[in-house]
Scaffold this motif. Structure first.
Motif, PDB file in Angstrom:
ATOM      1  N   CYS A  67      11.212  -4.201   9.328  1.00 22.86           N
ATOM      2  CA  CYS A  67      10.091  -2.867   9.324  1.00 22.86           C
ATOM      3  C   CYS A  67      10.352  -1.956  10.476  1.00 22.86           C
ATOM      4  CB  CYS A  67       8.796  -3.452   9.138  1.00 22.86           C
ATOM      5  SG  CYS A  67       7.585  -2.176   8.545  1.00 22.86           S
ATOM      6  N   VAL A 114       9.170  -1.129   5.620  1.00 21.60           N
ATOM      7  CA  VAL A 114       9.804  -0.123   5.597  1.00 21.60           C
ATOM      8  C   VAL A 114      10.812  -0.118   6.569  1.00 21.60           C
ATOM      9  CG1 VAL A 114       9.541   2.470   6.006  1.00 21.60           C
ATOM     10  CG2 VAL A 114       7.530   0.925   5.420  1.00 21.60           C
ATOM     11  N   TYR A 123      15.935   3.429  -2.534  1.00 21.14           N
ATOM     12  CA  TYR A 123      14.562   3.359  -3.409  1.00 21.14           C
ATOM     13  C   TYR A 123      14.941   3.585  -4.674  1.00 21.14           C
ATOM     14  CZ  TYR A 123      12.226   2.932   1.105  1.00 21.14           C
ATOM     15  OH  TYR A 123      11.726   2.735   2.406  1.00 21.14           O
ATOM     16  N   PHE A 142       6.047   1.284  -3.656  1.00 19.84           N
ATOM     17  CA  PHE A 142       6.297   2.512  -2.509  1.00 19.84           C
ATOM     18  C   PHE A 142       4.927   3.203  -1.857  1.00 19.84           C
ATOM     19  CE2 PHE A 142      10.142   2.833  -4.828  1.00 19.84           C
ATOM     20  CZ  PHE A 142      10.936   1.659  -4.515  1.00 19.84           C
ATOM     21  N   ASP A 145       4.045   6.015   3.284  1.00 18.28           N
ATOM     22  CA  ASP A 145       4.966   5.862   4.240  1.00 18.28           C
ATOM     23  C   ASP A 145       6.435   5.751   4.069  1.00 18.28           C
ATOM     24  OD1 ASP A 145       4.858   5.562   7.432  1.00 18.28           O
ATOM     25  OD2 ASP A 145       5.964   3.707   6.766  1.00 18.28           O
ATOM     26  N   GLU A 146       6.536   5.174   3.068  1.00 15.96           N
ATOM     27  CA  GLU A 146       8.099   4.887   2.494  1.00 15.96           C
ATOM     28  C   GLU A 146       8.624   6.279   1.754  1.00 15.96           C
ATOM     29  OE1 GLU A 146       8.785   0.558   0.696  1.00 15.96           O
ATOM     30  OE2 GLU A 146       6.565   1.243   0.379  1.00 15.96           O
ATOM     31  N   HIS A 149       9.529   8.216   4.990  1.00 14.65           N
ATOM     32  CA  HIS A 149      10.684   7.700   5.562  1.00 14.65           C
ATOM     33  C   HIS A 149      11.848   8.051   4.612  1.00 14.65           C
ATOM     34  CE1 HIS A 149      13.415   4.940   7.731  1.00 14.65           C
ATOM     35  NE2 HIS A 149      13.629   4.381   6.525  1.00 14.65           N
ATOM     36  N   LYS A 193       3.331   4.611  11.600  1.00 10.72           N
ATOM     37  CA  LYS A 193       2.980   4.967  10.221  1.00 10.72           C
ATOM     38  C   LYS A 193       2.543   6.585  10.415  1.00 10.72           C
ATOM     39  CE  LYS A 193       1.858   0.976   7.758  1.00 10.72           C
ATOM     40  NZ  LYS A 193       0.890   0.086   7.110  1.00 10.72           N
TER      41      LYS A 193
END
Length: 362
Positions: A67, A114, A123, A142, A145-146, A149, A193
Motif C-alpha cells: 500500500c 492501494v 483494476y 475500490f 482513493d483507488e 490513484h 490518502k
C-alpha cells in the motif's frame, strides 16, 4: 433524563433534523441517558425500516497488502520490501471467485492495499477476471482513493476511471477511505490518502454516473465527537443531493497492532458507550438513510447484538475473511454464518433476511 434531552429526542422522533451542535450533544451523553438515546434511535429505526435485520452473503478477496498509504490506523498495509508483503496474480483471484461460487455468495468485495504499481488496467483486469467466471455476481469494490490513484497512474480523469470500472463490471463503489472527512484529522491519521474534499468529489461523481456507493466512518482514534458529527453532516448533505448511498457503515477503530496507537498518537479505540452511541446518533442524525450497518468484525458479536437495539438494521456480510481487521487486532473478524446471525436476531425478536448489495430482499 434532563428536560433538554427529553425535548430533543421527542423533536427528532417527530421529524426534527439534528444540527451538528445537537448531534455532538447526543454523542457526549453519559449515564442512563445513553440508553434513552439508543431507545429513541431504535424507535426511529423501527418506524423507518421495521423489524427486519438484513445481511448479504459475500466474500472478501484480498489481492495485495502492499500500500502506498501506510496509514497510522492500519496494521494491514506494507511496503513491497516488507516481510509478509504479497500481491496475488489473477489466477489466485480466479480461485477465490470459484470458492465464492461454491459458497453461493451474491457479492464479491475487493479489500486490498492501494498498491503503487496498480493502474486502471489492473483494476479493470480484476473485474474482468471475476465476471469471466461469475458473470452475475455483484462486485462491490475500490475506494475513491483507488479511483484517484488509478487516474493518476493512467493519466486520465477520475470520471474516465469510474466509467471504465462500470463498463468492466463494477456493481457499486466502496465508500471506504473516508475515515474522518475533516482535514485536521486526516493529516494525522491518513496523510497520504485523498483529501476529504476529493473523496466527496469522487463520490458525487460516481453517484452522478449512476454508481451507488456505501458511506463509512472510522471512529475512535484521534478525532473528537464534533469531528464525528461534522463527518456525518458532510455525508448527509451528499445524500440530500444525490440519494446515491446505500447505507452508512460505522467502523470502530481496532487499535492493538496499529502505529497510531503504539506511538501514543491515538487512544485505545472507542469505548462501548461510544460504539452504541455512534450507531444511535448516526440513525438519528442521518435522517435520509434507511440502512445503518453494524460491523460485527469490529465490535464482536455480543456488542453487535446490542447495537441492533440502538438503531442498527444490517449485519453487513458473511465475509469469509477480513484480513484488514484481523491484522489490526480483531480476532473474530473472519466469518459469520447466517445461522449465528439468526440466533442473534431471533433472540431480539427480530427477523433475519438475506439481501442483495443494493438492499433488495432475497
Amino acid at each position: 433524563m434532563t428536560s433538554a434531552l427529553n425535548t430533543l429526542l421527542r423533536d427528532v422522533q417527530a421529524g426534527h433534523r439534528l444540527s451538528p451542535d445537537e448531534g455532538e450533544y447526543l454523542m457526549k451523553t453519559t449515564g442512563r441517558d445513553v440508553f434513552r438515546v439508543t431507545a429513541a434511535a431504535d424507535e426511529v429505526r423501527e418506524e423507518k425500516v421495521g423489524d427486519i435485520v438484513t445481511y448479504v452473503r459475500n466474500q472478501n478477496l484480498h489481492v495485495t497488502n502492499i500500500c502506498k498509504n501506510l496509514c497510522g490506523f492500519c496494521g494491514f498495509g506494507k511496503k513491497a520490501t516488507d516481510p509478509g508483503a504479497y500481491c496475488q496474480d489473477l489466477d489466485a483471484t480466479r480461485a477465490g471467485v470459484r470458492l465464492a461460487q461454491e459458497r453461493h455468495v451474491t457479492e464479491i468485495c475487493f479489500l486490498s492495499g492501494v498498491n503503487p504499481a496498480f493502474d486502471l488496467d489492473t483494476y479493470t483486469g480484476l473485474l474482468t477476471a471475476v465476471h469471466e467466471i461469475a458473470p452475475d455476481i455483484h462486485i462491490h469494490a475500490f475506494s475513491p482513493d483507488e479511483v484517484a490513484h488509478a487516474a493518476k497512474r493512467s493519466r486520465c480523469t477520475t470520471a474516465e476511471v469510474l466509467a471504465a470500472l462500470r463498463d468492466a463490471g463494477l456493481g457499486s463503489l466502496q465508500g471506504t477511505a473516508a475515515e474522518i472527512l475533516i482535514e485536521s484529522v486526516r493529516k494525522v491519521i491518513c496523510p497520504r490518502k485523498v483529501s476529504g474534499a476529493e473523496w466527496v468529489r469522487i463520490i458525487r461523481e460516481a453517484h452522478a454516473m449512476g454508481i451507488r456507493t456505501s458511506a463509512t466512518i472510522m471512529y475512535g482514534s484521534y478525532e473528537s465527537a464534533r469531528d464525528q458529527v461534522d463527518h456525518m453532516a458532510i455525508v448527509r448533505e451528499i445524500q440530500d443531493d444525490t440519494h446515491g448511498f446505500t447505507e452508512f457503515i460505522p467502523m470502530s477503530y481496532i487499535h492493538t497492532n496499529t502505529p497510531l496507537y503504539t506511538q501514543g498518537v491515538a487512544r485505545a479505540g472507542a469505548t462501548g458507550r461510544e460504539d452504541l452511541l455512534m450507531i444511535a446518533v448516526s440513525r438519528l442524525f442521518l435522517d435520509n438513510f434507511n440502512n445503518v450497518q453494524v460491523s460485527w468484525g469490529k465490535l464482536g458479536l455480543k456488542m453487535t447484538q446490542l447495537a441492533l437495539l440502538c438503531g442498527g438494521n444490517d449485519l453487513a456480510g458473511t465475509m469469509f475473511t477480513d484480513e484488514v481487521s484481523v491484522d489490526a487486532g480483531a480476532g473474530d473478524a473472519s466469518y459469520l454464518s447466517p445461522e449465528v446471525m439468526e440466533r442473534m436476531t431471533a433472540d431480539l425478536g427480530r427477523t433475519l433476511r438475506q439481501r442483495t448489495t443494493l438492499y433488495d430482499l432475497i
